[in-house]
Write a protein that holds these residues in place. Structure first.
Motif, PDB file in Angstrom:
ATOM      1  N   ASP A 116       0.823  -1.217   0.000  1.00 23.34           N
ATOM      2  CA  ASP A 116       0.000   0.000   0.000  1.00 23.34           C
ATOM      3  C   ASP A 116       0.854   1.263   0.000  1.00 23.34           C
ATOM      4  O   ASP A 116       0.468   2.295   0.570  1.00 23.34           O
ATOM      5  N   GLY A 117       2.052   1.171  -0.574  1.00 23.99           N
ATOM      6  CA  GLY A 117       2.915   2.348  -0.674  1.00 23.99           C
ATOM      7  C   GLY A 117       3.688   2.665   0.587  1.00 23.99           C
ATOM      8  O   GLY A 117       4.391   3.673   0.657  1.00 23.99           O
ATOM      9  N   VAL A 118       3.578   1.820   1.609  1.00 25.91           N
ATOM     10  CA  VAL A 118       4.176   2.118   2.921  1.00 25.91           C
ATOM     11  C   VAL A 118       5.225   1.063   3.266  1.00 25.91           C
ATOM     12  O   VAL A 118       5.066  -0.116   2.942  1.00 25.91           O
ATOM     13  N   ASP A 119       6.304   1.492   3.911  1.00 27.76           N
ATOM     14  CA  ASP A 119       7.296   0.560   4.459  1.00 27.76           C
ATOM     15  C   ASP A 119       6.860   0.182   5.875  1.00 27.76           C
ATOM     16  O   ASP A 119       6.967   0.991   6.800  1.00 27.76           O
ATOM     17  N   TRP A 120       6.351  -1.026   6.039  1.00 26.70           N
ATOM     18  CA  TRP A 120       5.952  -1.506   7.369  1.00 26.70           C
ATOM     19  C   TRP A 120       7.166  -2.208   7.960  1.00 26.70           C
ATOM     20  O   TRP A 120       7.658  -3.188   7.392  1.00 26.70           O
ATOM     21  N   VAL A 121       7.655  -1.710   9.067  1.00 24.94           N
ATOM     22  CA  VAL A 121       8.869  -2.258   9.678  1.00 24.94           C
ATOM     23  C   VAL A 121       8.497  -2.829  11.043  1.00 24.94           C
ATOM     24  O   VAL A 121       7.872  -2.149  11.864  1.00 24.94           O
ATOM     25  N   PHE A 122       8.875  -4.090  11.267  1.00 26.62           N
ATOM     26  CA  PHE A 122       8.533  -4.749  12.527  1.00 26.62           C
ATOM     27  C   PHE A 122       9.812  -5.045  13.305  1.00 26.62           C
ATOM     28  O   PHE A 122      10.723  -5.706  12.797  1.00 26.62           O
ATOM     29  N   VAL A 123       9.850  -4.544  14.519  1.00 25.98           N
ATOM     30  CA  VAL A 123      11.023  -4.739  15.378  1.00 25.98           C
ATOM     31  C   VAL A 123      10.880  -6.082  16.073  1.00 25.98           C
ATOM     32  O   VAL A 123       9.848  -6.361  16.694  1.00 25.98           O
ATOM     33  N   ASP A 124      11.919  -6.889  15.960  1.00 25.43           N
ATOM     34  CA  ASP A 124      11.868  -8.223  16.551  1.00 25.43           C
ATOM     35  C   ASP A 124      12.778  -8.283  17.778  1.00 25.43           C
ATOM     36  O   ASP A 124      13.935  -7.857  17.723  1.00 25.43           O
ATOM     37  N   HIS A 125      12.224  -8.798  18.878  1.00 19.61           N
ATOM     38  CA  HIS A 125      12.980  -8.955  20.124  1.00 19.61           C
ATOM     39  C   HIS A 125      12.241 -10.007  20.951  1.00 19.61           C
ATOM     40  O   HIS A 125      10.999 -10.083  20.879  1.00 19.61           O
ATOM     41  N   PRO A 126      12.950 -10.830  21.724  1.00 22.49           N
ATOM     42  CA  PRO A 126      12.255 -11.882  22.482  1.00 22.49           C
ATOM     43  C   PRO A 126      11.117 -11.358  23.362  1.00 22.49           C
ATOM     44  O   PRO A 126      10.130 -12.069  23.599  1.00 22.49           O
ATOM     45  N   SER A 127      11.215 -10.113  23.831  1.00 22.26           N
ATOM     46  CA  SER A 127      10.150  -9.627  24.728  1.00 22.26           C
ATOM     47  C   SER A 127       8.829  -9.381  24.002  1.00 22.26           C
ATOM     48  O   SER A 127       7.809  -9.120  24.655  1.00 22.26           O
ATOM     49  N   TYR A 128       8.829  -9.451  22.653  1.00 21.77           N
ATOM     50  CA  TYR A 128       7.559  -9.317  21.923  1.00 21.77           C
ATOM     51  C   TYR A 128       6.965 -10.687  21.569  1.00 21.77           C
ATOM     52  O   TYR A 128       5.958 -10.764  20.878  1.00 21.77           O
ATOM     53  N   HIS A 129       7.623 -11.744  22.018  1.00 18.54           N
ATOM     54  CA  HIS A 129       7.151 -13.098  21.690  1.00 18.54           C
ATOM     55  C   HIS A 129       6.495 -13.705  22.923  1.00 18.54           C
ATOM     56  O   HIS A 129       7.172 -14.268  23.785  1.00 18.54           O
ATOM     57  N   PRO A 134      -0.969  -7.100  22.810  1.00 18.91           N
ATOM     58  CA  PRO A 134       0.305  -6.405  22.958  1.00 18.91           C
ATOM     59  C   PRO A 134       0.686  -6.056  24.396  1.00 18.91           C
ATOM     60  O   PRO A 134       1.871  -6.014  24.731  1.00 18.91           O
ATOM     61  N   TYR A 135      -0.293  -5.837  25.249  1.00 19.43           N
ATOM     62  CA  TYR A 135       0.022  -5.292  26.575  1.00 19.43           C
ATOM     63  C   TYR A 135      -0.181  -6.258  27.728  1.00 19.43           C
ATOM     64  O   TYR A 135       0.302  -6.018  28.826  1.00 19.43           O
ATOM     65  N   GLN A 136      -0.940  -7.320  27.526  1.00 15.15           N
ATOM     66  CA  GLN A 136      -1.313  -8.149  28.669  1.00 15.15           C
ATOM     67  C   GLN A 136      -1.724  -9.542  28.228  1.00 15.15           C
ATOM     68  O   GLN A 136      -1.975  -9.785  27.048  1.00 15.15           O
ATOM     69  N   ASP A 137      -1.784 -10.446  29.199  1.00 18.37           N
ATOM     70  CA  ASP A 137      -2.394 -11.756  28.949  1.00 18.37           C
ATOM     71  C   ASP A 137      -3.452 -11.975  30.017  1.00 18.37           C
ATOM     72  O   ASP A 137      -3.831 -11.028  30.724  1.00 18.37           O
ATOM     73  N   GLU A 138      -3.896 -13.220  30.168  1.00 14.56           N
ATOM     74  CA  GLU A 138      -5.012 -13.417  31.100  1.00 14.56           C
ATOM     75  C   GLU A 138      -4.614 -13.175  32.564  1.00 14.56           C
ATOM     76  O   GLU A 138      -5.464 -13.049  33.435  1.00 14.56           O
ATOM     77  N   ASN A 139      -3.310 -13.068  32.826  1.00 12.74           N
ATOM     78  CA  ASN A 139      -2.869 -12.785  34.200  1.00 12.74           C
ATOM     79  C   ASN A 139      -2.744 -11.296  34.478  1.00 12.74           C
ATOM     80  O   ASN A 139      -2.380 -10.897  35.578  1.00 12.74           O
TER      81      ASN A 139
END
Ligand code: ADP
Length: 549
Positions: A116-129, A134-139
């Motif tokens: 769509d004409g945009v550079d989508w850049v995704f930062v990879d780091h173990p803390s995002y896995h 994105p912010y929470q889980d069931e705990n």
């Protein structure tokens, strides 16, 4: 239009006040193409918990269509559920060690997709896995969010310098980085350290001297406040503590000094923008400023409100893949089919006469799910069917289930997050209720208007800005409004607005249809908002950076 006497040439000059955008004419391409870098914790469709994801998934596309080169930097969340969405984003091979102060050196990788004409850049780091959103889980909320988003902010500062993802703007050579003359758009507290890194770290080293930072507020109530000792985890120079320094408010469960990432963004960015003009004013008041009204008042001269747009490709009643029948303002027959299908899906009897009312949102005090639930008996007494779709606070989820058990003939509580169900509710309902206690912009009322579903909302923030109150006395159908607003946010005043709406539906059906059509034909496109953002960028570039060193 304003007129003003020009003594130099003896004529009247006509113009619009600079701060008001509505009269600007759309042009195909921007006069001065810019390099723009959005930084956000969410970007739809890859990650979304609310409107932030929608905005960052749409506005960059509208800006790229106007000839700007646009990059969006967001985390690469691997949670076991939506991982397939990242299949089109390839590892750039670029690895960058980031100095996170007391958290040590952290290496991040960058994945890239151009669409769509945009550079989508995704930062990879173990803390995002990890599982969850994105912010929470069931705990509950993750304890290391401050670290995860400081990392995102610093990685985003490196992306335009390090990634050889080339020139998609015509004339730029491929295989080169964006460079350091860029405009950052940092969104909400998660990206709030970007202005601090640019001004406090890079610019002091001679980098990003020509860059500018715009800070976009989508919700001021979340500010990224943590104990002062965590400042050492940012890798910022010690003398940068002051812009971030904060005191816990008296009602907080802890006392003493703190760092407030959002406050740091407000003082270190070149301009501030929020998602409606009404909210831009509200956040400068003690009632709406969440403790930051003083800081915002001091920067009011660089604060603007731009109303969000709608992704008109995703939210189009004529082409919507999630709904059973297409319709448009000139032919509403398909809307009746959508309503019948929704009634069937919810287990209600199919009856076009029965008013069908919807509510969609995060189950959070802000959105007023408690007010909606209190109105369940009142809506039933008025002959309405009511469906709520939401997820979040377990207390409200349980209350929805209990209300459904108590009012099986008139209420359905759909607990969960489902984009297809949201589309079917928006398309099939007659009325959408939005009793939000505060609402920076609100998207559901805009979606509803596009689908001829009439919003009834608390007169606050972006809801007040975007819903034109119905007036039976206007002589033209187009002057009759697009919905009803009410105040204060309580079930009584909400039900009074429902009464006014139902009275119109029963007794003046042609006026009801005029209200539907007014919403359906309003210009809610991102193109309008993109023009206004462009103006903010140009204003930022006219001034020297706020922290120039
Ligand atoms: P906020 O960002 O405060 O949550 P907005 O109105 O700006 O509120 O945006 C909310 C977005 O999230 C809209 O696209 C809305 O349709 C969507 N949404 C919220 N809750 C749900 C849900 N339970 N299922 C599907 N979509 C939802």
């Amino acid at each position: 239009m304003y007129t003003c006497w020009n003594g130099m040439n003896g004529r009247y000059t006509m113009g619009v006040p600079l701060i008001k955008f509505d009269s600007y004419m759309a042009v195909e391409q921007a006069e001065t193409p810019l390099d723009i870098v959005f930084v956000s914790a969410e970007v739809a469709p890859w990650s979304k918990t609310g409107g932030l994801g929608d905005v960052v998934g749409s506005l960059p596309i509208a800006l790229a269509a106007r000839g700007h080169r646009v990059m969006v930097v967001a985390p690469r969340y691997i949670n076991g559920k939506s991982d397939a969405l990242y299949a089109g984003a390839f590892d750039t091979g670029c690895r960058v060690p980031l100095d996170m102060g007391a958290c040590g050196t952290q290496e991040v990788a960058f994945f890239h997709q151009h669409s769509d004409g945009v550079d989508w850049v995704f930062v990879d780091h173990p803390s995002y896995h990890r599982p969850g959103n994105p912010y929470q889980d069931e705990n509950g909320v993750f304890g290391d969010n401050q670290f995860r988003y400081a990392l995102l902010s610093l990685a985003a500062c490196e992306a335009p310098l390090q990634l050889n993802i080339g020139g998609f703007r015509s004339g730029s050579p491929p295989g080169f980085p964006y460079g350091d003359k860029v405009v950052f758009v940092a969104n909400d507290w998660h990206a709030g350290l970007v202005p601090s890194y640019i001004a406090g770290k890079y610019r002091r080293a001679g980098v990003y001297k020509d860059a500018r930072c715009i800070f976009a507020i989508h919700n001021l109530s979340h500010q990224g406040v943590e104990p002062a000792a965590t400042f050492s985890n940012f890798g910022l120079p010690e003398d940068w503590y002051d812009p971030l320094s904060w005191e816990y408010p008296s009602w907080a469960s802890i006392n003493g000094p703190a760092v407030n990432i959002l406050k740091g963004a407000l003082v270190a960015s070149d301009r501030i923008v929020t998602v409606s003009q009404g909210y831009a004013w509200e956040i400068t008041t003690p009632e709406g400023g969440w403790g930051l009204h003083g800081v915002l008042q001091a920067r009011q001269h660089v604060l603007n409100g731009i109303t969000n747009g709608v992704d008109t490709a995703e939210w189009d009643p004529q082409t919507d893949a999630h709904t059973p029948a297409p319709f448009c303002a000139n032919d509403l027959r398909g809307k009746a089919d959508c309503k019948a299908a929704l009634q069937r899906e919810l287990g209600f009897k199919v009856n076009h006469e029965v008013p069908l009312v919807g509510w969609i949102g995060r189950l959070d005090h802000q959105k007023g799910p408690d007010l909606a639930l209190e109105a369940v008996p009142g809506l039933a007494a008025r002959g309405c069917e009511f469906v709520m779709l939401g997820s979040g606070d377990a207390e409200y989820e349980n209350a929805m289930r209990a209300a459904e058990a108590e009012h099986p003939a008139s209420f359905r509580g759909w607990v969960g997050f489902s984009v297809p169900v949201a589309h079917r509710i928006i398309a099939g309902c007659d009325i959408l209720l939005m009793p939000s206690r505060f609402e920076p912009c609100g998207l559901n009322q805009l979606f509803a208007m596009r689908y001829g579903t009439i919003p009834i909302a608390h007169a606050t923030g972006g809801l007040r800005d975007t819903i034109q109150d119905y007036s039976p006395y206007a002589s033209e159908p187009s002057g009759k409004g697009t919905g009803w607003t009410f105040s204060p946010p309580d079930p009584g005043s909400m039900l009074r607005a429902v009464d006014a709406a139902l009275e119109t539906r029963w007794h003046r059906p042609e006026e009801w249809q005029a209200i539907m059509r007014n919403g359906m034909t309003a210009d809610l496109s991102w193109n309008r908002a993109a023009l206004q953002y462009e103006q903010i960028f140009n204003w930022a570039l006219m001034d020297a950076p706020v922290r120039a060193y």
